[in-house]
Design an enzyme around this catalytic site. Sequence first.
Site, PDB file in Angstrom:
ATOM      1  CG  ASN A  10      -1.707   1.232   1.397  1.00 37.00           C
ATOM      2  OD1 ASN A  10      -1.835   2.030   0.469  1.00 37.00           O
ATOM      3  ND2 ASN A  10      -2.268   1.428   2.591  1.00 37.00           N
ATOM      4  CE  LYS A  12       0.238   3.319   4.773  1.00 38.48           C
ATOM      5  NZ  LYS A  12       0.289   3.442   6.205  1.00 38.48           N
ATOM      6  CG  HIS A  96      -5.715   1.764   5.286  1.00 36.81           C
ATOM      7  ND1 HIS A  96      -5.207   2.669   6.191  1.00 36.81           N
ATOM      8  CD2 HIS A  96      -4.730   0.877   5.044  1.00 36.81           C
ATOM      9  CE1 HIS A  96      -3.953   2.337   6.472  1.00 36.81           C
ATOM     10  NE2 HIS A  96      -3.639   1.247   5.778  1.00 36.81           N
ATOM     11  CD  GLU A  98      -2.688   5.294   6.902  1.00 37.18           C
ATOM     12  OE1 GLU A  98      -2.741   5.362   5.660  1.00 37.18           O
ATOM     13  OE2 GLU A  98      -1.722   4.806   7.517  1.00 37.18           O
ATOM     14  CD  GLU A 168      -3.493  -2.782   7.306  1.00 36.63           C
ATOM     15  OE1 GLU A 168      -2.410  -3.106   6.802  1.00 36.63           O
ATOM     16  OE2 GLU A 168      -4.015  -1.667   7.151  1.00 36.63           O
ATOM     17  N   GLY A 174       2.594   1.810  10.806  1.00 40.47           N
ATOM     18  CA  GLY A 174       3.532   2.922  10.681  1.00 40.47           C
ATOM     19  C   GLY A 174       4.229   3.278  11.975  1.00 40.47           C
ATOM     20  CB  SER A 214       5.407  -2.382  11.814  1.00 41.01           C
ATOM     21  OG  SER A 214       4.972  -1.067  12.133  1.00 41.01           O
TER      22      SER A 214
HETATM   23  C1  PEP Z   1      -0.585  -0.070   5.966  1.00 41.98           C
HETATM   24  O1  PEP Z   1      -0.461   0.973   5.380  1.00 41.98           O
HETATM   25  O2  PEP Z   1      -1.607  -0.727   5.760  1.00 41.98           O
HETATM   26  C2  PEP Z   1       0.466  -0.514   6.866  1.00 41.98           C
HETATM   27  C3  PEP Z   1       0.322  -1.659   7.468  1.00 41.98           C
HETATM   28  O3  PEP Z   1       1.564   0.303   7.034  1.00 41.98           O
HETATM   29  P1  PEP Z   1       2.985  -0.075   7.709  1.00 41.98           P
HETATM   30  O4  PEP Z   1       3.447  -1.372   7.064  1.00 41.98           O
HETATM   31  O5  PEP Z   1       3.894   1.071   7.358  1.00 41.98           O
HETATM   32  O6  PEP Z   1       2.777  -0.225   9.154  1.00 41.98           O
END
Ligand code: PEP
Length: 251
Positions: A10, A12, A96, A98, A168, A174, A214
């Site tokens: 992803n 973003k 998501h 976010e 998630e 992040g 992460s």
């Molecule tokens: C994500 O954007 O869905 C995500 C899991 O980000 P990260 O791997 O940076 O934690």
Amino acid sequence: MNRRPLIAGNWKMHLTVAEAVRLAQAAAAASGACPDRDVMVAPAFTALAKVCEAVGDTPLQVAAQNVAWDKEGAYTGEISALMLTDLGVRLAIVGHSERRQIFGEIDAMINRRLLGALAGGLQPVLCVGETLEERESNRTFSVLERQMRQGLQGVAKEEMFRLVLAYEPVWAIGTGKTATKEQAQEVHAFLRQFLADAYEKNIADAVRILYGGSVKPENIDSLMAQPDIDGALVGGAALNAESFDRIIRFQ
Ligand code: PEP
């Protein structure tokens, strides 16, 4: 049950079109070298056309980071499944964290997006996950149950085979904090049991559940060794060709 692994990046709100094309070409090469798994990238909307063109007939799948529920209409700032499939996009991320946390998307809206994706011929990747506060107050499973129940409202049994789920935990996105493989497996097993109870066992056995939060080269192998983890949704580490390549080549 043999579920085909899916490694998803992803991107973003990152990368120019030229940078996205270069990264997609690297992911397409890694995907071609690993025919026993699927690989997907989700560029920003601005790069989708060129990325779809660049990956052409390679096995790399291209996803959108969100999708509107109607085919067309007065929805300023939205992009429909029709517009996306027209480019060669095959999947769309919905829900998501976010989108939920920064842009105020609620379960009912996410459900409409998911139904719009299915109706428009896209495979939805539904993201669910609890915040740190929800985990610490022992509400992880009730939050996930609500997100699943409301997010999947009205999805017919036969459509469920096209769904991809992503767990998630918001506290792991992040932040550099990964859920332990045991924490992730526990939730994945819970989500699979939810699918068995709400639908049926063959659906629960077939739906791929990705872990996101992460994920990096250092933890992908142990996460993928868990019986209910079928892949990864990767943010930061998917923006680097080398680290995403290593994640794609998990063992
Ligand atoms: C994500 O954007 O869905 C995500 C899991 O980000 P990260 O791997 O940076 O934690």
